[in-house]
Design a protein around this motif. Sequence first.
Motif, PDB file in Angstrom:
ATOM      1  N   GLY A 120       5.942 -13.803  -1.588  1.00 46.88           N
ATOM      2  CA  GLY A 120       6.314 -12.406  -1.755  1.00 46.88           C
ATOM      3  C   GLY A 120       5.350 -11.772  -2.740  1.00 46.88           C
ATOM      4  N   LEU A 121       4.921 -10.560  -2.445  1.00 44.16           N
ATOM      5  CA  LEU A 121       4.063  -9.794  -3.348  1.00 44.16           C
ATOM      6  C   LEU A 121       4.903  -8.639  -3.890  1.00 44.16           C
ATOM      7  N   PHE A 122       5.004  -8.545  -5.204  1.00 50.78           N
ATOM      8  CA  PHE A 122       5.851  -7.539  -5.840  1.00 50.78           C
ATOM      9  C   PHE A 122       5.061  -6.829  -6.937  1.00 50.78           C
ATOM     10  N   GLN A 123       4.833  -5.544  -6.753  1.00 51.17           N
ATOM     11  CA  GLN A 123       4.084  -4.772  -7.739  1.00 51.17           C
ATOM     12  C   GLN A 123       5.052  -3.999  -8.631  1.00 51.17           C
ATOM     13  N   GLY A 124       4.995  -4.288  -9.938  1.00 56.59           N
ATOM     14  CA  GLY A 124       5.803  -3.551 -10.899  1.00 56.59           C
ATOM     15  C   GLY A 124       7.287  -3.864 -10.892  1.00 56.59           C
ATOM     16  N   MET A 125       7.696  -4.970 -10.297  1.00 57.22           N
ATOM     17  CA  MET A 125       9.127  -5.286 -10.211  1.00 57.22           C
ATOM     18  C   MET A 125       9.579  -6.329 -11.224  1.00 57.22           C
TER      19      MET A 125
ATOM     20  N   GLN B 195      -2.512  -7.939  -0.830  1.00 54.60           N
ATOM     21  CA  GLN B 195      -2.274  -8.094   0.611  1.00 54.60           C
ATOM     22  C   GLN B 195      -3.577  -8.431   1.324  1.00 54.60           C
ATOM     23  N   ASP B 196      -4.623  -7.706   1.024  1.00 53.73           N
ATOM     24  CA  ASP B 196      -5.925  -7.959   1.647  1.00 53.73           C
ATOM     25  C   ASP B 196      -6.400  -9.386   1.352  1.00 53.73           C
ATOM     26  N   PHE B 197      -6.291  -9.809   0.114  1.00 54.64           N
ATOM     27  CA  PHE B 197      -6.712 -11.152  -0.286  1.00 54.64           C
ATOM     28  C   PHE B 197      -5.955 -12.221   0.501  1.00 54.64           C
ATOM     29  N   TYR B 198      -4.624 -12.135   0.522  1.00 56.54           N
ATOM     30  CA  TYR B 198      -3.829 -13.166   1.185  1.00 56.54           C
ATOM     31  C   TYR B 198      -3.966 -13.125   2.705  1.00 56.54           C
ATOM     32  N   GLU B 199      -4.204 -11.944   3.272  1.00 53.16           N
ATOM     33  CA  GLU B 199      -4.458 -11.878   4.715  1.00 53.16           C
ATOM     34  C   GLU B 199      -5.765 -12.593   5.057  1.00 53.16           C
ATOM     35  N   LYS B 200      -6.734 -12.526   4.177  1.00 56.30           N
ATOM     36  CA  LYS B 200      -7.995 -13.254   4.399  1.00 56.30           C
ATOM     37  C   LYS B 200      -7.798 -14.759   4.307  1.00 56.30           C
ATOM     38  N   LEU B 201      -6.730 -15.190   3.650  1.00 54.81           N
ATOM     39  CA  LEU B 201      -6.388 -16.617   3.598  1.00 54.81           C
ATOM     40  C   LEU B 201      -5.538 -17.045   4.789  1.00 54.81           C
ATOM     41  N   GLY B 202      -5.243 -16.108   5.685  1.00 57.68           N
ATOM     42  CA  GLY B 202      -4.482 -16.435   6.887  1.00 57.68           C
ATOM     43  C   GLY B 202      -3.018 -16.045   6.850  1.00 57.68           C
ATOM     44  N   PHE B 203      -2.585 -15.358   5.811  1.00 59.10           N
ATOM     45  CA  PHE B 203      -1.195 -14.894   5.736  1.00 59.10           C
ATOM     46  C   PHE B 203      -1.049 -13.607   6.535  1.00 59.10           C
ATOM     47  N   ALA B 204       0.153 -13.370   7.053  1.00 55.35           N
ATOM     48  CA  ALA B 204       0.461 -12.139   7.784  1.00 55.35           C
ATOM     49  C   ALA B 204       1.763 -11.561   7.220  1.00 55.35           C
ATOM     50  N   VAL B 205       1.840 -10.259   7.169  1.00 55.46           N
ATOM     51  CA  VAL B 205       3.044  -9.588   6.683  1.00 55.46           C
ATOM     52  C   VAL B 205       4.183  -9.814   7.684  1.00 55.46           C
ATOM     53  N   ILE B 206       5.319 -10.267   7.173  1.00 54.86           N
ATOM     54  CA  ILE B 206       6.493 -10.486   8.031  1.00 54.86           C
ATOM     55  C   ILE B 206       7.689  -9.656   7.570  1.00 54.86           C
ATOM     56  N   GLY B 207       7.547  -8.983   6.452  1.00 53.92           N
ATOM     57  CA  GLY B 207       8.661  -8.195   5.938  1.00 53.92           C
ATOM     58  C   GLY B 207       8.267  -7.420   4.713  1.00 53.92           C
ATOM     59  N   GLY B 208       9.231  -6.695   4.195  1.00 58.10           N
ATOM     60  CA  GLY B 208       9.000  -5.908   2.999  1.00 58.10           C
ATOM     61  C   GLY B 208       8.729  -4.458   3.312  1.00 58.10           C
ATOM     62  N   ASP B 209       8.337  -3.717   2.290  1.00 57.83           N
ATOM     63  CA  ASP B 209       8.077  -2.288   2.417  1.00 57.83           C
ATOM     64  C   ASP B 209       7.024  -1.903   1.392  1.00 57.83           C
ATOM     65  N   ALA B 210       5.816  -1.684   1.837  1.00 56.84           N
ATOM     66  CA  ALA B 210       4.714  -1.342   0.926  1.00 56.84           C
ATOM     67  C   ALA B 210       5.007  -0.065   0.147  1.00 56.84           C
ATOM     68  N   THR B 211       5.755   0.869   0.735  1.00 52.60           N
ATOM     69  CA  THR B 211       6.077   2.108   0.009  1.00 52.60           C
ATOM     70  C   THR B 211       7.032   1.841  -1.153  1.00 52.60           C
ATOM     71  N   GLN B 212       7.698   0.691  -1.117  1.00 52.28           N
ATOM     72  CA  GLN B 212       8.572   0.284  -2.223  1.00 52.28           C
ATOM     73  C   GLN B 212       7.903  -0.785  -3.092  1.00 52.28           C
ATOM     74  N   ASN B 213       6.616  -1.038  -2.847  1.00 52.39           N
ATOM     75  CA  ASN B 213       5.792  -1.961  -3.639  1.00 52.39           C
ATOM     76  C   ASN B 213       6.155  -3.434  -3.496  1.00 52.39           C
ATOM     77  N   TRP B 214       6.578  -3.845  -2.285  1.00 48.33           N
ATOM     78  CA  TRP B 214       6.813  -5.273  -2.060  1.00 48.33           C
ATOM     79  C   TRP B 214       6.570  -5.629  -0.600  1.00 48.33           C
ATOM     80  N   LEU B 215       6.015  -6.831  -0.400  1.00 54.14           N
ATOM     81  CA  LEU B 215       5.753  -7.363   0.935  1.00 54.14           C
ATOM     82  C   LEU B 215       6.054  -8.856   0.949  1.00 54.14           C
ATOM     83  N   ILE B 216       6.459  -9.351   2.111  1.00 58.42           N
ATOM     84  CA  ILE B 216       6.636 -10.784   2.317  1.00 58.42           C
ATOM     85  C   ILE B 216       5.595 -11.216   3.341  1.00 58.42           C
ATOM     86  N   LEU B 217       4.845 -12.271   3.028  1.00 58.32           N
ATOM     87  CA  LEU B 217       3.795 -12.767   3.910  1.00 58.32           C
ATOM     88  C   LEU B 217       4.040 -14.240   4.225  1.00 58.32           C
ATOM     89  N   ARG B 218       3.589 -14.651   5.405  1.00 54.62           N
ATOM     90  CA  ARG B 218       3.749 -16.047   5.811  1.00 54.62           C
ATOM     91  C   ARG B 218       2.445 -16.546   6.416  1.00 54.62           C
TER      92      ARG B 218
END
Length: 124
Positions: free
Chosen positions: A50-55, A19-42
């Motif tokens: 989509g970033l998915f950890q362990g899925m 998330q930190d890496f892609y936010e530095k590239l200009g992406f912003a979180v628009i959805g998902g749930d970090a407590t469930q190990n997934w985020l959607i960035l645009r």
Amino acid sequence: MQLGAFSISLSVKNLAASQDFYEKLGFAVIGGDATQNWLILRNADEVTIGLFQGMFERNMLTFNPGWDRQCNNLASFADVREIQQRLQASGLKLDSQADAATSGPASIMLTDPDGNPVLIDQHR
């Protein structure tokens, strides 16, 4: 064939670091749930990831019938079951299929010739 909104789903080792890496590239979180190990960035209302950890094991191409690029519902679209039928008629082998007797949310999965998973995931 209209497959819907496109995004790349990335299998990540560390959600916060990615998330930190892609936010530095200009992406912003628009959805998902970090407590469930997934985020959607645009980025710039054009590129969605989509970033998915362990899925899942590999990165995959994702299409969402019924949505535009901003995840707004489309008035008309090809249902995932119609897409499934067309793909099978063209000779493609599906790794997973939607139940043709149902309606609404469903998904299918196939693999391209290079081993890349392709998910067609309808949410409505």
